[in-house]
Design a protein around this motif. Structure first.
Motif, PDB file in Angstrom:
ATOM      1  N   MET A  94      50.742  51.465  39.833  1.00  0.00           N
ATOM      2  CA  MET A  94      50.263  50.091  39.704  1.00  0.00           C
ATOM      3  C   MET A  94      48.758  50.056  39.966  1.00  0.00           C
ATOM      4  O   MET A  94      48.272  50.614  40.938  1.00  0.00           O
ATOM      5  N   THR A  95      48.037  49.383  39.076  1.00  0.00           N
ATOM      6  CA  THR A  95      46.590  49.300  39.212  1.00  0.00           C
ATOM      7  C   THR A  95      46.210  48.292  40.296  1.00  0.00           C
ATOM      8  O   THR A  95      47.016  47.425  40.682  1.00  0.00           O
ATOM      9  N   PRO A  96      44.973  48.373  40.804  1.00  0.00           N
ATOM     10  CA  PRO A  96      44.543  47.383  41.812  1.00  0.00           C
ATOM     11  C   PRO A  96      44.623  45.945  41.309  1.00  0.00           C
ATOM     12  O   PRO A  96      44.898  45.025  42.091  1.00  0.00           O
ATOM     13  N   ILE A  97      44.387  45.738  40.009  1.00  0.00           N
ATOM     14  CA  ILE A  97      44.474  44.382  39.466  1.00  0.00           C
ATOM     15  C   ILE A  97      45.903  43.869  39.527  1.00  0.00           C
ATOM     16  O   ILE A  97      46.161  42.713  39.898  1.00  0.00           O
ATOM     17  N   ASP A  98      46.875  44.722  39.172  1.00  0.00           N
ATOM     18  CA  ASP A  98      48.276  44.319  39.262  1.00  0.00           C
ATOM     19  C   ASP A  98      48.676  44.052  40.712  1.00  0.00           C
ATOM     20  O   ASP A  98      49.408  43.089  41.003  1.00  0.00           O
TER      21      ASP A  98
ATOM     22  N   MET B 277      54.322  51.740  29.190  1.00  0.00           N
ATOM     23  CA  MET B 277      53.927  53.108  28.886  1.00  0.00           C
ATOM     24  C   MET B 277      52.534  53.418  29.421  1.00  0.00           C
ATOM     25  O   MET B 277      52.275  54.514  29.926  1.00  0.00           O
ATOM     26  N   LEU B 278      51.621  52.453  29.318  1.00  0.00           N
ATOM     27  CA  LEU B 278      50.271  52.673  29.824  1.00  0.00           C
ATOM     28  C   LEU B 278      50.277  52.893  31.326  1.00  0.00           C
ATOM     29  O   LEU B 278      49.565  53.763  31.849  1.00  0.00           O
ATOM     30  N   MET B 279      51.077  52.102  32.046  1.00  0.00           N
ATOM     31  CA  MET B 279      51.141  52.270  33.493  1.00  0.00           C
ATOM     32  C   MET B 279      51.700  53.649  33.859  1.00  0.00           C
ATOM     33  O   MET B 279      51.219  54.312  34.777  1.00  0.00           O
TER      34      MET B 279
ATOM     35  N   LEU C 184      37.149  43.139  44.535  1.00  0.00           N
ATOM     36  CA  LEU C 184      37.867  43.630  43.359  1.00  0.00           C
ATOM     37  C   LEU C 184      37.461  42.854  42.118  1.00  0.00           C
ATOM     38  O   LEU C 184      37.290  43.435  41.035  1.00  0.00           O
ATOM     39  N   MET C 185      37.294  41.555  42.267  1.00  0.00           N
ATOM     40  CA  MET C 185      36.872  40.732  41.136  1.00  0.00           C
ATOM     41  C   MET C 185      35.485  41.150  40.646  1.00  0.00           C
ATOM     42  O   MET C 185      35.233  41.212  39.435  1.00  0.00           O
TER      43      MET C 185
END
Length: 246
Positions: free
Chosen positions: A1-5, A149-151, A61-62
């Motif tokens: 999971m990305t920081p944005i998620d 798939m990208l994740m 983060l923003m």
């Protein structure tokens, strides 16, 4: 999971319906694009930052997420400062600084509204509700599967690259190029294998062309719609009043 998620799932606005957040962010986006840039862009930026603080979005983060697009905005606006052709092959464009500042202000304010929506709305919440709109179900499912798939591939790339770095795979430029090529090959093969297994899994579960997702729906109180529409309406009123008084 990305920081944005991760930020989207941890947001204090996670419990709100995506349509409510869409009214807020979409209204601010319309204000940034359609109203006079001064003072609309500054008002939209202030409303966006205030909403981000209220939602518990990490401002660091923003800022990191906005860094790349802001560089693109700055370089694009800089092109308006010069003119090509005419009496001189290359020269300063008349009114170029004003146009460049207007474009940069509009684009930066619009970028902030989009980041606010992304950092407060998980993709899973959005896609589950898009399937109930008039969008083609196949389009929504392709987006959902592509995102999944990208994740998976990003996680695989991180693990493989970490293993290569631990084995001094990037100790030199030549070794780095060789490791990057090997990483690309591994990702290509694993993506094909993942797609095959995903297709077989869907077939075993009786896939008929539509993925059924259980969504916990609740009625949206009118106060939430009003609260979401208030900031864009306030920005529009202040901008139009300021323009009329000039």
């Amino acid at each position: 999971m990305t920081p944005i998620d991760t930020a989207a799932y941890r947001s204090r606005w996670r419990r709100y319906h995506p349509a409510v957040k869409g009214v807020l962010c979409g209204g601010l986006l319309a204000c940034a694009l359609m109203l006079p840039p001064w003072p609309a862009a500054a008002l939209v930026a202030a409303a966006t930052l205030g909403s981000a603080v209220a939602a518990g979005v990490p401002l660091g983060l923003m800022a990191r997420a906005a860094a790349g697009p802001l560089v693109l905005i700055a370089t694009s606006a800089a092109a308006l400062l010069v003119s090509v052709g005419g009496a001189e092959p290359v020269g300063w464009a008349p009114g170029g600084p004003a146009r460049a500042a207007e474009v940069a202000a509009r684009a930066s304010a619009a970028l902030g509204t989009q980041l606010l929506f992304v950092l407060t709305t998980p993709v899973a919440d959005l896609l589950a509700r898009l399937s109930r709109t008039r969008l083609p179900a196949a389009l929504v499912e392709v987006v959902a599967l592509t995102y999944q798939m990208l994740m998976v591939l990003l996680g695989t790339a991180h693990r493989v690259a970490s293993g290569q770095a631990a084995r001094h795979g990037y100790r030199s430029r030549r070794a780095g190029l060789r490791s990057a090529g090997a990483l690309g090959g591994v990702l290509f093969l694993r993506s094909l294998d993942r797609a095959r297994r995903l297709q077989e899994g869907l077939a075993c579960r009786g896939y008929t062309g539509r993925l059924t997702v259980l969504v916990d729906e609740r009625p949206v109180p009118p106060v939430e719609w009003a609260a979401a529409a208030a900031p864009p309406l306030l920005v529009a009123a202040l901008t139009l009043t300021s323009t009329a008084l000039r």
